[in-house]
Structures are given as C-alpha cells and as structure tokens.
Design a protein around this motif. Structure first.
Motif, PDB file in Angstrom:
ATOM      1  N   MET A   3       0.850  -1.191   0.000  1.00  0.00           N
ATOM      2  CA  MET A   3       0.000   0.000   0.000  1.00  0.00           C
ATOM      3  C   MET A   3       0.887   1.242   0.000  1.00  0.00           C
ATOM      4  N   ARG A   4       0.297   2.367  -0.405  1.00  0.00           N
ATOM      5  CA  ARG A   4       1.017   3.634  -0.375  1.00  0.00           C
ATOM      6  C   ARG A   4       0.846   4.295   0.992  1.00  0.00           C
ATOM      7  N   ALA A   5       1.922   4.934   1.450  1.00  0.00           N
ATOM      8  CA  ALA A   5       1.874   5.682   2.700  1.00  0.00           C
ATOM      9  C   ALA A   5       2.828   6.859   2.602  1.00  0.00           C
ATOM     10  N   ALA A   6       2.485   7.918   3.309  1.00  0.00           N
ATOM     11  CA  ALA A   6       3.395   9.050   3.443  1.00  0.00           C
ATOM     12  C   ALA A   6       4.298   8.775   4.631  1.00  0.00           C
ATOM     13  N   VAL A   7       5.581   8.631   4.392  1.00  0.00           N
ATOM     14  CA  VAL A   7       6.536   8.277   5.437  1.00  0.00           C
ATOM     15  C   VAL A   7       7.372   9.509   5.766  1.00  0.00           C
ATOM     16  N   LEU A   8       7.331   9.884   7.041  1.00  0.00           N
ATOM     17  CA  LEU A   8       8.171  10.973   7.528  1.00  0.00           C
ATOM     18  C   LEU A   8       9.510  10.361   7.935  1.00  0.00           C
ATOM     19  N   ASN A   9      10.494  10.489   7.057  1.00  0.00           N
ATOM     20  CA  ASN A   9      11.790   9.844   7.258  1.00  0.00           C
ATOM     21  C   ASN A   9      12.631  10.554   8.310  1.00  0.00           C
ATOM     22  N   GLY A  10      12.433  11.827   8.435  1.00  0.00           N
ATOM     23  CA  GLY A  10      13.158  12.679   9.372  1.00  0.00           C
ATOM     24  C   GLY A  10      12.531  14.049   9.309  1.00  0.00           C
ATOM     25  N   VAL A  66       4.667   0.572   1.105  1.00  0.00           N
ATOM     26  CA  VAL A  66       5.087  -0.061   2.359  1.00  0.00           C
ATOM     27  C   VAL A  66       4.250  -1.326   2.553  1.00  0.00           C
ATOM     28  N   PRO A  67       4.700  -2.256   3.384  1.00  0.00           N
ATOM     29  CA  PRO A  67       3.876  -3.448   3.629  1.00  0.00           C
ATOM     30  C   PRO A  67       2.523  -3.066   4.234  1.00  0.00           C
ATOM     31  N   GLY A  68       1.511  -3.838   3.908  1.00  0.00           N
ATOM     32  CA  GLY A  68       0.197  -3.613   4.488  1.00  0.00           C
ATOM     33  C   GLY A  68       0.209  -3.863   5.982  1.00  0.00           C
ATOM     34  N   PRO A  69      -0.749  -3.281   6.722  1.00  0.00           N
ATOM     35  CA  PRO A  69      -0.753  -3.413   8.177  1.00  0.00           C
ATOM     36  C   PRO A  69      -0.961  -4.853   8.628  1.00  0.00           C
ATOM     37  N   ARG A  70      -0.308  -5.190   9.727  1.00  0.00           N
ATOM     38  CA  ARG A  70      -0.543  -6.465  10.397  1.00  0.00           C
ATOM     39  C   ARG A  70      -1.754  -6.305  11.314  1.00  0.00           C
ATOM     40  N   LEU A  71      -2.587  -7.339  11.418  1.00  0.00           N
ATOM     41  CA  LEU A  71      -3.803  -7.265  12.230  1.00  0.00           C
ATOM     42  C   LEU A  71      -3.693  -8.194  13.435  1.00  0.00           C
ATOM     43  N   PRO A  72      -3.290  -7.682  14.588  1.00  0.00           N
ATOM     44  CA  PRO A  72      -3.341  -8.503  15.796  1.00  0.00           C
ATOM     45  C   PRO A  72      -4.794  -8.875  16.115  1.00  0.00           C
ATOM     46  N   GLU A  73      -4.948  -9.821  16.994  1.00  0.00           N
ATOM     47  CA  GLU A  73      -6.294 -10.225  17.396  1.00  0.00           C
ATOM     48  C   GLU A  73      -7.058  -9.035  17.963  1.00  0.00           C
ATOM     49  N   GLY A  74      -8.296  -8.872  17.490  1.00  0.00           N
ATOM     50  CA  GLY A  74      -9.132  -7.777  17.961  1.00  0.00           C
ATOM     51  C   GLY A  74      -8.968  -6.483  17.200  1.00  0.00           C
ATOM     52  N   TRP A  75      -8.101  -6.468  16.193  1.00  0.00           N
ATOM     53  CA  TRP A  75      -7.869  -5.246  15.429  1.00  0.00           C
ATOM     54  C   TRP A  75      -8.673  -5.287  14.120  1.00  0.00           C
ATOM     55  N   ALA A  76      -8.878  -4.078  13.578  1.00  0.00           N
ATOM     56  CA  ALA A  76      -9.593  -3.933  12.313  1.00  0.00           C
ATOM     57  C   ALA A  76      -8.700  -3.242  11.293  1.00  0.00           C
ATOM     58  N   LEU A  77      -8.995  -3.495  10.032  1.00  0.00           N
ATOM     59  CA  LEU A  77      -8.313  -2.833   8.922  1.00  0.00           C
ATOM     60  C   LEU A  77      -9.284  -1.841   8.298  1.00  0.00           C
ATOM     61  N   VAL A  78      -8.835  -0.604   8.141  1.00  0.00           N
ATOM     62  CA  VAL A  78      -9.681   0.462   7.611  1.00  0.00           C
ATOM     63  C   VAL A  78      -9.020   1.069   6.379  1.00  0.00           C
ATOM     64  N   GLU A 113     -12.528  -2.414   6.188  1.00  0.00           N
ATOM     65  CA  GLU A 113     -12.288  -3.499   5.239  1.00  0.00           C
ATOM     66  C   GLU A 113     -12.401  -4.863   5.914  1.00  0.00           C
ATOM     67  N   GLN A 114     -11.776  -5.000   7.074  1.00  0.00           N
ATOM     68  CA  GLN A 114     -11.826  -6.243   7.845  1.00  0.00           C
ATOM     69  C   GLN A 114     -12.009  -5.881   9.312  1.00  0.00           C
ATOM     70  N   ALA A 119      -2.060   7.270   4.862  1.00  0.00           N
ATOM     71  CA  ALA A 119      -1.788   6.030   4.143  1.00  0.00           C
ATOM     72  C   ALA A 119      -3.105   5.527   3.566  1.00  0.00           C
ATOM     73  N   GLU A 120      -2.992   4.554   2.672  1.00  0.00           N
ATOM     74  CA  GLU A 120      -4.210   3.993   2.089  1.00  0.00           C
ATOM     75  C   GLU A 120      -4.990   3.149   3.094  1.00  0.00           C
ATOM     76  N   TYR A 121      -4.269   2.528   4.030  1.00  0.00           N
ATOM     77  CA  TYR A 121      -4.912   1.693   5.042  1.00  0.00           C
ATOM     78  C   TYR A 121      -4.288   1.957   6.403  1.00  0.00           C
ATOM     79  N   VAL A 122      -5.084   1.745   7.443  1.00  0.00           N
ATOM     80  CA  VAL A 122      -4.585   1.842   8.802  1.00  0.00           C
ATOM     81  C   VAL A 122      -5.206   0.707   9.612  1.00  0.00           C
ATOM     82  N   ALA A 123      -4.433   0.171  10.540  1.00  0.00           N
ATOM     83  CA  ALA A 123      -4.920  -0.883  11.430  1.00  0.00           C
ATOM     84  C   ALA A 123      -5.012  -0.333  12.837  1.00  0.00           C
ATOM     85  N   VAL A 124      -6.161  -0.554  13.492  1.00  0.00           N
ATOM     86  CA  VAL A 124      -6.371  -0.098  14.867  1.00  0.00           C
ATOM     87  C   VAL A 124      -7.210  -1.139  15.599  1.00  0.00           C
ATOM     88  N   PRO A 125      -7.172  -1.145  16.930  1.00  0.00           N
ATOM     89  CA  PRO A 125      -8.096  -2.019  17.651  1.00  0.00           C
ATOM     90  C   PRO A 125      -9.539  -1.686  17.292  1.00  0.00           C
TER      91      PRO A 125
END
Length: 339
Positions: free
Chosen positions: A1-8, A17-29, A66-67, A116-122
């Motif tokens: 996915m695309r993301a704006a990365v603040l390098n410094g 960048v790699p897509g977000p990892r979804l721990p248990e109980g988290w959602a993908l938006v 999304e999930q 970013a195009e996607y974000v993962a949060v609880p």
C-alpha cells in the motif's frame, strides 16, 4: 500500500510499504481522508515527544472498514477512531485519562497513522458513523473530541463567557464547541487576519489580531467584562501570558495548545491575586463517540475549518502548506483513497 513516510524532520516521501498487520481484535480500515493537526506539524519539524523516525503521521482520519473481528464493526462501515492505545488498567486509564498512561502509544506518532491507504487499529477504538456521513467532515471528530475534553476539564457552564486565543483548527473547533455548550464567545484572537475573520463568521463577538487591539479590549471591558473562561489553543508563550491577563478574576484558563520545549515566564503572584485557575488538557479523553455524533449531525461548520484538500501523492506539499499556511488556509487534509 502507499503511505506518506516521515523519514526525518521535514522529509516526507510517499512510497509503497507493507500492508498493516492485524493482531487479534484489530480492524483494517481503508482511509478516506486525514486532516493535518498542529501536533502533526510539530512532529514534521522534529519538535514533538513520544515518537521516532521514520513515522507514518496522521490521527485525524476517517475511512471505511475493510476487515474487522466479529461483534464490533462491520466491513463497509464508515468510521473514525480514537488515536490512543493505552493499557486500560493503570490509575490514569481507570480515571479516563489514557493520555497519561505510562505505556501510551498513539497512532500517527508511535504507531502508523492515517496518511496512508490503510490503517490498522483495535476495533474497540473505532466509532461507527452513519452510512451517509461526509468523510471529509468526519476528520474533525477527533479535534472536536479534544475540544469537548477541554471544556469538561475547565468545567464550562451554560451562560458563561469565553475567549479563544488561536483560531486554527483546534481554536475554531473550541469556539464552536463552547457555543454548542451554551456559552457566549465574546472574543477570539489570531494574528492571521483570515483566521480571525473566520472566527467572526462563526459568531465570536469580537475577532482581533494584534496585542494592541487585545490590550484595548481588556481596558474597555474592565474586570466585570472579562471572560469567565479563556481557551488558549496556540501554545505560544505570548498567548499564554495574554490568557492570564484576559481572564476575569476568579476565572479559568484552559491550556489546550502547547509547544514542546517552549518556556513561559509569568509573575507567580498572578494566580493568587486573581484567584485564577489554570487547567492543562490534552487528547480526546472519552469523547470520540459524542464528537462523531455531533459532526455527523452537522453541528460543526467543518467547511470553514478544512480549507485545503490534497491527494496522498502530494503529502509533502500538504505538510509544507500546514506548516506555513497562506492567508486562507486553516486545516489541510490529505485525500487517501482518491474519493
């Protein structure tokens, strides 16, 4: 996915960048929009706390699920989210003060945020919006939650008079939240004429820009005409000094905006001689649900606050504009999904 990365400091690239990892109980938006806050600008300038580069900034976002795990939200729901990720068990979490949690993490600062195009949060952090919710307007739910938290901390009551110092995104949201709570905003101050003008359009009794104008207003008002509550939204030392001069004897000052590392010198006698209270406030508290409902109902004039919308590909330009706004710029938003 695309993301704006603040390098410094002041170095943003939009990259895959790699897509977000979804721990248990988290959602993908899938992110629709992300509004740029003053704290994001401080991060951009390396004048912030609690983070390290590289970072994906953004905490004032809206999007579509999304999930999601069962029982919280459903795919297709329009949502906003609380930026805080706290332990839930410490004394501050139990007091509904998660921003004081010793293990606090915050999306957009310590954890990847909404530029970013996607974000993962609880899933528990998500707040569902109506199906027809305006997703650009919804980015202002988090600033409104910050404002509602501040009004709660300073114990604003209906019928009280208020002054707002600093009429950026948070200041104008504080102004509107105070009015919605039944207070009268008698004064708004910002050195940028366009922002002061917008405060006047939103109902401030007087909208001023220079220290001289404010000094004259204080002299004309006299002690009986000074506001019960001053909401200081800029964090600038001069504005904090003005707040303590402006508030009525026995009144309260809420420090909402802040600048990491900046120092303010004030006469210590000012507090007892004026019977003045000063209250610090930070974060959305537990007001995200209330704020999202108010924004969905159109209580805020978000159209007067969010003035510029740029595509994710232009995130660097968006942050530069937020850092050095033109005369008509208040809040800059990044469009993440091309909507």
């Amino acid at each position: 996915m695309r993301a704006a990365v603040l390098n410094g400091p002041r170095d943003i690239t939009v990259t895959e960048v790699p897509g977000p990892r979804l721990p248990e109980g988290w959602a993908l938006v899938r992110v629709a929009y992300n509004s740029i806050c003053g704290s994001d600008v401080s991060l951009y300038n390396n004048a912030w706390h609690g983070t390290a580069f590289p970072a994906v900034p953004g905490h004032e976002w809206s999007g579509v699920v999304e999930q999601a795990p069962p029982g919280q939200v459903l795919p297709g729901d329009r949502v906003v989210a609380d930026l805080t990720l706290s332990c839930g068990q410490c004394r501050w979490c139990r007091r509904s003060q998660p921003v004081m949690c010793p293990g606090l993490r915050e999306f957009g600062f310590t954890d990847p945020g909404g530029c970013a195009e996607y974000v993962a949060v609880p899933a528990a952090n998500l707040v569902r919006l109506p199906p027809d919710a305006d997703l650009l307007a919804a980015t202002q739910a988090e600033p409104l939650a910050v404002a509602l938290h501040a009004l709660s901390r300073v114990r604003l009551a209906p019928g009280e008079t208020v002054a707002v110092l600093g009429c950026g995104g948070i200041g104008l949201t504080l102004l509107q939240a105070a009015q919605a709570a039944g207070a009268q905003v008698v004064l708004a101050v910002d050195p940028l004429p366009g922002r002061a003008k917008t405060a006047g359009l939103l109902g401030a009794g007087a909208a001023l820009g220079t220290p001289e104008e404010v000094a004259d207003w204080i002299a004309d008002a006299g002690p009986d005409g000074l506001p019960d509550v001053v909401l200081e939204a800029s964090g600038e030392p001069d504005a904090i000094r003005t707040a303590t001069a402006l508030v009525a004897p026995g009144g309260r000052v809420a420090l909402v905006g802040y600048r990491v590392g900046r120092q303010v010198e004030l006469e210590s006698a000012r507090w007892p001689l004026k019977l003045m209270e000063t209250v610090g406030t930070m974060g959305p508290g537990r007001f995200m649900g209330t704020a999202a409902a108010l924004v969905a109902r159109g209580v805020l004039r978000t159209d007067l606050v969010v003035t510029d919308v740029l595509d994710l590909a232009a995130a660097d330009e968006a942050f530069r504009l937020a850092d050095a706004p033109g005369p008509d710029t208040i809040r800059v938003a990044v469009r993440a999904d091309g909507a």
